[in-house]
Design an enzyme around this catalytic site. Structure first.
Site, PDB file in Angstrom:
ATOM      1  N   ASN A 153       0.797  -1.237   0.000  1.00  0.00           N
ATOM      2  CA  ASN A 153       0.000   0.000   0.000  1.00  0.00           C
ATOM      3  C   ASN A 153       0.828   1.285   0.000  1.00  0.00           C
ATOM      4  O   ASN A 153       0.374   2.299  -0.499  1.00  0.00           O
ATOM      5  CB  ASN A 153      -1.011  -0.010   1.147  1.00  0.00           C
ATOM      6  N   GLU A 250       5.110  -4.796  11.597  1.00  0.00           N
ATOM      7  CA  GLU A 250       4.069  -3.774  11.379  1.00  0.00           C
ATOM      8  C   GLU A 250       2.934  -4.456  10.647  1.00  0.00           C
ATOM      9  O   GLU A 250       3.009  -4.679   9.431  1.00  0.00           O
ATOM     10  CB  GLU A 250       4.646  -2.623  10.542  1.00  0.00           C
ATOM     11  N   CYS A 284      -3.310   0.541   6.932  1.00  0.00           N
ATOM     12  CA  CYS A 284      -3.297  -0.423   8.045  1.00  0.00           C
ATOM     13  C   CYS A 284      -4.017   0.080   9.287  1.00  0.00           C
ATOM     14  O   CYS A 284      -4.701  -0.663   9.976  1.00  0.00           O
ATOM     15  CB  CYS A 284      -1.855  -0.756   8.398  1.00  0.00           C
ATOM     16  N   GLU A 458       8.165   1.775  14.483  1.00  0.00           N
ATOM     17  CA  GLU A 458       8.913   2.474  13.446  1.00  0.00           C
ATOM     18  C   GLU A 458       8.891   3.960  13.780  1.00  0.00           C
ATOM     19  O   GLU A 458       8.094   4.430  14.602  1.00  0.00           O
ATOM     20  CB  GLU A 458       8.287   2.221  12.067  1.00  0.00           C
TER      21      GLU A 458
HETATM   22  N1  NAD Z   1       1.296  -1.774  10.532  1.00  0.00           N
HETATM   23  C1  NAD Z   1       1.724  -1.174   9.449  1.00  0.00           C
HETATM   24  O1  NAD Z   1       2.522  -0.248   9.490  1.00  0.00           O
HETATM   25  C2  NAD Z   1       1.218  -1.607   8.096  1.00  0.00           C
HETATM   26  C3  NAD Z   1       1.410  -0.760   7.004  1.00  0.00           C
HETATM   27  C4  NAD Z   1       0.934  -1.165   5.762  1.00  0.00           C
HETATM   28  C5  NAD Z   1       0.271  -2.376   5.613  1.00  0.00           C
HETATM   29  N2  NAD Z   1       0.083  -3.175   6.683  1.00  0.00           N
HETATM   30  C6  NAD Z   1      -0.653  -4.442   6.548  1.00  0.00           C
HETATM   31  O2  NAD Z   1      -0.248  -5.135   5.369  1.00  0.00           O
HETATM   32  C7  NAD Z   1      -1.320  -5.930   4.878  1.00  0.00           C
HETATM   33  C8  NAD Z   1      -1.501  -5.710   3.394  1.00  0.00           C
HETATM   34  O3  NAD Z   1      -0.319  -5.953   2.725  1.00  0.00           O
HETATM   35  P1  NAD Z   1      -0.010  -7.309   1.941  1.00  0.00           P
HETATM   36  O4  NAD Z   1      -1.274  -7.880   1.396  1.00  0.00           O
HETATM   37  O5  NAD Z   1       1.110  -7.007   1.023  1.00  0.00           O
HETATM   38  O6  NAD Z   1       0.484  -8.252   3.111  1.00  0.00           O
HETATM   39  P2  NAD Z   1       1.092  -9.723   3.012  1.00  0.00           P
HETATM   40  O7  NAD Z   1       1.217 -10.194   4.400  1.00  0.00           O
HETATM   41  O8  NAD Z   1       0.337 -10.555   2.048  1.00  0.00           O
HETATM   42  O9  NAD Z   1       2.536  -9.507   2.351  1.00  0.00           O
HETATM   43  C9  NAD Z   1       3.473  -8.633   2.928  1.00  0.00           C
HETATM   44  C10 NAD Z   1       4.849  -8.970   2.405  1.00  0.00           C
HETATM   45  O10 NAD Z   1       5.276 -10.219   2.962  1.00  0.00           O
HETATM   46  C11 NAD Z   1       5.773 -11.059   1.929  1.00  0.00           C
HETATM   47  N3  NAD Z   1       5.588 -12.450   2.375  1.00  0.00           N
HETATM   48  C12 NAD Z   1       4.503 -13.233   2.245  1.00  0.00           C
HETATM   49  N4  NAD Z   1       4.719 -14.433   2.828  1.00  0.00           N
HETATM   50  C13 NAD Z   1       5.969 -14.403   3.347  1.00  0.00           C
HETATM   51  C14 NAD Z   1       6.766 -15.326   4.083  1.00  0.00           C
HETATM   52  N5  NAD Z   1       6.308 -16.540   4.415  1.00  0.00           N
HETATM   53  N6  NAD Z   1       7.995 -14.949   4.463  1.00  0.00           N
HETATM   54  C15 NAD Z   1       8.475 -13.712   4.174  1.00  0.00           C
HETATM   55  N7  NAD Z   1       7.768 -12.806   3.467  1.00  0.00           N
HETATM   56  C16 NAD Z   1       6.522 -13.135   3.075  1.00  0.00           C
HETATM   57  C17 NAD Z   1       4.985 -10.639   0.707  1.00  0.00           C
HETATM   58  O11 NAD Z   1       5.638 -11.060  -0.470  1.00  0.00           O
HETATM   59  C18 NAD Z   1       4.941  -9.137   0.895  1.00  0.00           C
HETATM   60  O12 NAD Z   1       6.135  -8.547   0.446  1.00  0.00           O
HETATM   61  C19 NAD Z   1      -2.536  -5.511   5.685  1.00  0.00           C
HETATM   62  O13 NAD Z   1      -2.798  -6.460   6.668  1.00  0.00           O
HETATM   63  C20 NAD Z   1      -2.094  -4.193   6.306  1.00  0.00           C
HETATM   64  O14 NAD Z   1      -2.782  -3.861   7.492  1.00  0.00           O
HETATM   65  C21 NAD Z   1       0.556  -2.825   7.912  1.00  0.00           C
HETATM   66  C1  BTL Z   2       1.827   3.735   8.208  1.00  0.00           C
HETATM   67  N1  BTL Z   2       0.708   4.351   7.479  1.00  0.00           N
HETATM   68  C2  BTL Z   2      -0.393   4.572   8.426  1.00  0.00           C
HETATM   69  C3  BTL Z   2       1.126   5.633   6.968  1.00  0.00           C
HETATM   70  C4  BTL Z   2       0.331   3.527   6.361  1.00  0.00           C
HETATM   71  C5  BTL Z   2      -0.162   2.195   6.735  1.00  0.00           C
HETATM   72  O1  BTL Z   2      -0.786   1.476   5.984  1.00  0.00           O
END
Ligand code: NAD
Ligand code: BTL
Length: 484
Positions: A153, A250, A284, A458
């Site tokens: 995202n 995160e 997120c 972070e």
């Molecule tokens: N807390 C935060 O700061 C934050 C920020 C942005 C997004 N998010 C979260 O991210 C999610 C959406 O993103 P997404 O769909 O890309 O998430 P995802 O968990 O599907 O993938 C995240 C990353 O992990 C990698 N990955 C997948 N399986 C793995 C494994 N077994 N080992 C190592 N790497 C692996 C993917 O290739 C990708 O690069 C949502 O749940 C969102 O809330 C959190």
């Molecule tokens: C970290 N933040 C809130 C800016 C983007 C998360 O998805």
């Protein structure tokens, strides 16, 4: 159609590297569904090359002074700001987020991180602890090679939020962007090297989950920082724990946003819109469970419906557009599935609820009312433009309901009662809380989740603790007194 093909798939040891033997990764512009670039997954040989480069580069980087390191990071921040429009267009092509947003929220946020941690680099010190005649000093050491793994995202921001503190502390990084948005991190690597970063210190390789998993388990990696979903977080955390590696996690959320009857309704509606529909809901920390006190529920919903008329769906590259598509057809299907569940389980659809009648992966901004705590849309992270509105009677009741979730990323409250605002925040089980606003994440403030939403923080000085290890040195000034 704009072509966004980068110079090559990977950036390793200070240069672009192509290797087409890995499986293709198609980069699709979400506003049209058309392929705009094709990259290739890292093979085991490429993964090894990146880790070796990072291992060697880290030694050179850590030997430099903090002032020298900081200067390079700050120079990179300046280049990013100078090239903001170009980088914002790339972010828009990669993610589909409106240019109106990316011009102010993505490359600029990455530059903030590089500037902030560049400024801190020269200030990192240990401690002196006097013990009578003896004394102890501590050295704050880098961890070594850090692995960064990104969600789709915020590809530029995530590449910088992980890279900037890691590098400021003298670590190197191998960053793997999401396979859904692989383009932006390559530019971050290119700019860091243009700013003078030694070769090997920041590397980018492409791949799906298996490539990420190989990085996490490699003995050369000392730490992994993941931004992603809770299920991925559980896997990565377990793999890292097996090898006693440092982690930052995160992860996802299902955050509550509480609106009390004394709140300024317009301001609360603004908070709910910002906390549900920015980036088309793909944020997120979104406050997707909006609890509105019963007496103002009708007024809140009326104002919200009026404000939704201001959503401008369209070509994300048009700066008048303020509401873009889902990042991918898969994400669109997931979100539509949740919308159907909301209707099937008895929530009242107040607005939106369907795909837009246009090319690309657009879903209308959607609001459900009369949502109950046991419904699927109340419990699971949707990661799309779907707001669930609940009503409540008392503060005690709403606090229990707000905290009744496995997640703990963020939480917000709108009220004009100062004492209540702080009491509510003290009761939230969440890492990042807001009073009378929502979703701001400046680099100076720690950001992260509690409970299943994450481990570590972070941004801010807190991040330094997650990219360094403290070595304790005891200095004796008198002879050793052995027991025999
Ligand atoms: N807390 C935060 O700061 C934050 C920020 C942005 C997004 N998010 C979260 O991210 C999610 C959406 O993103 P997404 O769909 O890309 O998430 P995802 O968990 O599907 O993938 C995240 C990353 O992990 C990698 N990955 C997948 N399986 C793995 C494994 N077994 N080992 C190592 N790497 C692996 C993917 O290739 C990708 O690069 C949502 O749940 C969102 O809330 C959190
Ligand atoms: C970290 N933040 C809130 C800016 C983007 C998360 O998805």
């Amino acid at each position: 159609m704009q072509n966004a093909q980068p110079n090559a798939s990977h950036f390793i040891n200070g240069a672009y590297v192509e290797d087409t033997s890995g499986a293709p990764i198609e980069c699709i512009y979400p506003a049209t569904g058309k392929v705009i670039a094709t990259l290739h997954e890292a093979t085991p040989a490429i993964i090894d090359q990146a880790l070796s480069a990072a291992h060697a580069g880290q030694k050179i980087w850590a030997a430099m002074t903090g002032t020298e390191r900081g200067r390079i990071l700050r120079r990179a921040a300046d280049i990013i700001r100078d090239r903001n429009r170009e980088l914002s267009i790339l972010e828009t092509l990669d993610t589909g987020k409106p240019l109106q947003e990316t011009l102010v929220a993505d490359a600029t946020s990455g530059a903030d991180a590089l500037e902030y941690f560049g400024g801190l680099a020269a200030t990192l010190t240990g401690e002196h602890i006097q013990l009578g005649q003896d004394w102890v000093y501590t050295i704050r050491e880098p961890l070594g090679v850090c692995v960064g793994i990104g969600a789709w995202n915020y590809p530029t921001q995530i590449a910088c939020w992980k890279g900037a503190p890691a590098l400021a502390c003298g670590n190197s990084m191998v960053f793997k962007p999401s396979e859904t948005t692989p383009l932006c991190a390559l530019k971050v690597a290119e700019i860091l090297h243009e700013a003078g970063l030694p070769a090997g210190v920041y590397n980018v390789i492409q791949g799906r989950g298996a490539v990420g998993a190989s990085l996490v388990t490699d003995p050369r990696a000392a730490k992994v920082s993941l931004t992603g979903s809770v299920p991925t977080g559980r896997k990565v955390y377990a793999a890292a724990a097996e090898r006693m590696k440092h982690v930052t996690m995160e992860l996802g959320g299902k955050s509550p946003l509480i609106v009390f009857e004394d709140a300024d309704i317009d301001n609360a509606v603004s908070g709910a819109i910002l906390g549900n529909f920015y980036s088309s809901g793909q944020v997120c920390s979104n406050g997707t469970r909006v609890f509105v006190q019963k007496d103002i529920k009708a007024a809140f919903l009326k104002r919200l419906k009026e404000r939704l008329q201001g959503a401008v769906m369209g070509d994300p590259l048009d700066e008048a557009t303020n509401f873009g598509p889902m990042v991918s057809v898969d994400q669109m299907d997931i979100v539509l599935g949740y919308i159907n569940k909301g209707t099937d389980e008895g929530a009242t659809l107040v607005a939106g609820g369907k795909m837009a009648d246009r090319d690309g992966f657009f879903i209308e901004p959607t609001v459900f009312a009369d949502v109950t705590d046991d419904m699927t849309i109340a419990r699971e992270e949707i990661f799309g433009p779907v707001m669930a509105v609940f009503d409540f009677d008392t503060e005690e009741e709403v606090m229990a309901r707000a905290n009744d979730t496995e997640f703990g990323l963020a939480a917000g409250v709108f009220t004009n009662d100062l004492t209540r605002a702080h009491r509510v925040v003290a009761g939230f089980e969440a890492g990042t809380c807001y009073i009378n606003t929502y979703n701001l994440a400046p680099v100076e403030a720690p950001f992260g989740g509690s409970k299943a939403s994450g481990v570590g923080r972070e941004n801010s000085k807190e991040a330094i603790n997650h990219y360094t290890e403290v070595k304790t040195v005891y200095v004796a000034m008198t002879p050793v007194e052995a027991q025999f």
